[in-house]
Scaffold this active site. Structure first.
Site, mmCIF file in Angstrom:
data_model
loop_
_atom_site.group_PDB
_atom_site.id
_atom_site.type_symbol
_atom_site.label_atom_id
_atom_site.label_comp_id
_atom_site.label_asym_id
_atom_site.label_seq_id
_atom_site.Cartn_x
_atom_site.Cartn_y
_atom_site.Cartn_z
ATOM 1 N N ASP A 1 -0.435 -3.866 6.185
ATOM 2 C CA ASP A 1 -1.071 -3.296 7.378
ATOM 3 C C ASP A 1 -2.558 -3.657 7.436
ATOM 4 O OD1 ASP A 1 1.374 -2.212 7.959
ATOM 5 O OD2 ASP A 1 0.762 -0.120 7.731
ATOM 6 N N HIS B 1 0.842 -1.202 0.000
ATOM 7 C CA HIS B 1 0.000 0.000 0.000
ATOM 8 C C HIS B 1 0.873 1.247 0.000
ATOM 9 C CE1 HIS B 1 0.776 -0.506 4.274
ATOM 10 N NE2 HIS B 1 0.229 0.662 4.562
HETATM 11 FE FE FE Z 1 2.610 0.851 8.065
HETATM 12 ZN ZN ZN Z 2 0.108 1.705 6.527
#
Ligand code: FE
Ligand code: ZN
Length: 258
Positions: free
Chosen positions: A134, A59
């Site tokens: 995450d 990401h």
């Molecule tokens: Fe992170």
């Molecule tokens: Zn992150």
């Protein structure tokens, strides 16, 4: 198709980030997952001799892509990342999304869209590992910065469907803090109590708690169990409540837990 598990090397970066080197044994092909910091990754590559030809990004957050340009140059590697975040990540050569399959040598890695922490977040799974970024942490999950609890719960259900013996790699060493909240929610869970004890021992020795077997997470991580009665009750909700609503309460509780 069964394939040999990928060999791996965990690389602590920045304050509490992890990058990971993955190596396909049959061909010696290596990938780096996320690019938080240049120096520790260069050192790990030098120590192992595992030079990545591919860098996989989960990401767009800076603590996952900050060293991407420098590492691409250092290794002559190409970078692949989430198509939905292509405009926000500098240096991607190709992009991937839900259902795509990458080959690391002879090992297939499936791309799983996991919106929640960020809107375009992706995970990579195959060769016995899950690179969850995450989205899913050991005993926890990522904060909801860009999407809804419904989206994140759906993402976590996809990761939960992977085999129990999958090794979970995540973007941060947050496990001890996550364990405190998990115990606060679910203190009657013997498997969790035992797991939390092992985590405390490891952290006292400054050892990583990653990777974590996914099967153990399915039994102990409250964020993977929002559809269980015990978790609903812990949130003060009736068993049978929409699991996405239970999940939202759990995540909110963690945000304010000290
Ligand atoms: Fe992170
Ligand atoms: Zn992150």
């Amino acid at each position: 198709m069964t394939q040999a598990p990928l060999d791996w090397r965990l690389i602590p970066c920045l304050d509490d980030n992890y990058a990971v080197l993955l190596r396909d044994e049959a061909t010696g092909t290596v990938a780096l997952v996320d690019a938080p910091e240049e120096a520790p990754i260069l050192k790990a590559v030098e120590e192992t001799g595992w030079v990545p030809s591919l860098i996989l990004i989960t990401h767009h957050h800076h603590d996952h892509v900050g060293a991407l340009d420098a590492l691409k140059m250092a290794f002559g590697a190409t970078a692949t990342g989430p198509e939905a975040e292509a405009a926000r990540i500098k240096g991607l050569d190709t992009t991937v999304g839900e259902g795509d399959r990458l080959m690391l040598g002879e090992t297939a890695l499936d791309v799983i869209a996991t919106p929640g922490h960020t809107r375009g977040h992706i995970a990579y799974a195959g060769g016995g590992v899950l690179m969850a970024g995450d989205t899913l942490f050991a005993l926890g999950c990522g904060r909801l910065f860009e999407d809804t609890p419904q989206a994140m719960w759906a993402s976590l259900q996809k990761l939960r469907a992977l085999p129990d013996d999958t090794l979970l790699f995540c973007g941060h060493e947050y496990t001890a803090s996550n364990a405190r909240y998990a115990l606060h929610v679910d203190d009657g869970n013997d498997a969790l109590v035992a797991y939390a004890g092992e985590i405390a021992t490891k952290r006292a020795r400054a050892e990583p708690t990653i990777p974590a077997p996914l099967g153990r997470e399915k039994e102990t991580n409250p964020f993977l169990r929002a559809d269980e009665a015990v978790i609903a009750r812990a949130m003060g909700l009736e068993p049978g409540t929409d699991p996405a609503q239970v999940f939202a309460a759990l995540r909110k509780g963690k945000d304010t837990f000290r």
